[in-house]
Design an enzyme around this catalytic site. Sequence first.
Site, PDB file in Angstrom:
ATOM      1  N   GLU A 272       0.870  -1.188   0.000  1.00  0.00           N
ATOM      2  CA  GLU A 272       0.000   0.000   0.000  1.00  0.00           C
ATOM      3  C   GLU A 272       0.894   1.220   0.000  1.00  0.00           C
ATOM      4  O   GLU A 272       1.570   1.508   0.986  1.00  0.00           O
ATOM      5  CB  GLU A 272      -0.926  -0.025   1.218  1.00  0.00           C
TER       6      GLU A 272
ATOM      7  N   CYS B  12      -2.390   8.919   3.194  1.00  0.00           N
ATOM      8  CA  CYS B  12      -2.218   8.265   1.890  1.00  0.00           C
ATOM      9  C   CYS B  12      -3.444   8.422   1.002  1.00  0.00           C
ATOM     10  O   CYS B  12      -3.323   8.459  -0.226  1.00  0.00           O
ATOM     11  CB  CYS B  12      -1.867   6.793   2.068  1.00  0.00           C
TER      12      CYS B  12
END
Length: 633
Positions: A310, A348
């Site tokens: 990720e 993020c």
Amino acid sequence: MELSSPFLPEDLPWLEIAIAIVGVLLTYLVAKSTIFRANDEAPVNFSVPLPEQCNAGWSGRILEDPSIKIPRSSAIQCYNPATGQLLGQVNPATPDGIDRAVARAADAQREWATTTFGQRRKVLRTILKFILDNQEDIATVACLDSGKTKVDAMLGEILVTVEKLKWTIQHGEKALRPERRPTNFLMMYKHNEVRWEPLGVLAACVSWNYPFHNALSPIISTLFTGSAILVKSSEQTAFSANYFTSIARNALSACGHSRNLVQSLVCWPQTANHLTSHPGISHITFIGSRPVAHIVCASAAKALIPVCVELGGKDPAIILDSVSDSDLEHKVVPILMKGIFTSSGQNCIGIERIIACPRSYDRLIPLLEHQVHFLRQGASIHPPPQPQEPIPNTKSNENIDIGAMISPTSFPTLTSLIQSALSQGATLHAGTGRQHIHPSRPQGHYFSPTFLSAITPSMPIATTELFAPIALLLRAASPSNAIEIANSTPYALGASVFGNASSDRKNIDMCVKEVKAGMVSVNDFGAYYAVGLPFGGREGSGYGRFGGQEGLRGICNLKSVCRDCGWAEWMGVGTRIPGVLDYVGGREVPQGRKVAFLRGMMELGYGEGVRRRLRGLWQMGRSARWARWVDGR
């Protein structure tokens, strides 16, 4: 003549009584089972000592030049990025220490793999109760180590963690229960299923921006699947790592299980390679940057360890012109502000680009300019003495909007990107576009909240992940052009689309379908992360998913099982190698006959239409008769 029967209920009232008694007994048994299960899985109280730095009266030494590195020492220096206050030192893990941690986890996992889902739920319920009972303490630790505000910690650390716990408790067993799969005509006597089994010892290398959630999230999933885990927290947030993982470790002990199932370590990058290529690790979850991901994946490849990656994003928020003036001001702009400036933009899935159609673009500029201009920065924890005269453009710690950034390392790059954009025609509406020296927190790491418009896709700032409190506004000529701009970066993590759901459904659906992303929120920001959906991206934002059913299954050994059905076993039906194909010495069945039999079998099993299947059956029978003739010759 009157007919009567001894079997009529009115003649036998005891039958009604018996039915009532059976009903009561069944109700009692179901209730008893539910109560016993609830009692078996009831959470257990436990405690974790709170770091003394969280006490109201604590006052740490303020470092002149805050850094996690100490000259002539291998220790990691911990400090509060919002204040520069020294929190302590942490000794980094060594390769030998990693070996011992993996061995301890492996020993504990063998027994843990035999536990029931109920026992695992009990541990998760225990963790959940502790978090709910100690929300502010946990948030305080996160604030001290990351510099974020307490509001950001409650939303980004506590909320998403308790949501994951609750989802796993309620839906985890269903996700991992063996799943029946369909069979086919030739194998109609087979029972097919897929099972998800523990992998062993897993590793999670997690980033610093959400130190509590990023540590607890993989622990929750790993424990529920029956595996053990080694969590490597970032050296930037080494102070909180032991406290946060101790919550899970102490919960395991309180429930009668080994605390060694969860191992915690912090190390320097040069040592991390020993972990990411360790033969005792069965899976790695990595949360971090693209450059580091290349190193981690190359290291993991040495031991063929699968990795869920990720990475960052350059998430777009597409604003269609169908949004009303009222909704834009009172609904969309507040969501955009949260999406951009939460955790000082160090998110993020934070909104890094606002891509607005013409009418919305013009309306957004004054609204965003006003909001960004009045944002205030500071520290939530341990406020400094209040000056007699108020300092301009500051607020008390109770009213700050934005915290600090984790480090000033990116400040020169951010300033350079902003100056480059301005030189290419961008407009600065709010902020300074550079480091902010806080009047009462001069050692803190603050970057001025900044708002730029007239950004074009060709500018480097439009394609570079900023991870900072910077709002970028881009103009799109149409919804299709907005999609084109949204897809113009190497990233594809999350996205948001705002429009009138009633009158503009077609354009909304087009954006959802065509934008390159792993996750999309409609008329919202990041909502997918609060409802148990799988989380992850594609292309430059990584691969694999964590969260939801897919996340749980992704850290399991997927085992396919095919066996004879019960009715087939009872009837003696099973796989038999036909004589025409059997390996028996001396048989002289021509190769052509064997191929003809197989061709007929394919026609029977997979042919379209009855005629073709019957022709296949006839061909199989003809070839089989030849084989029997050979045997009897």
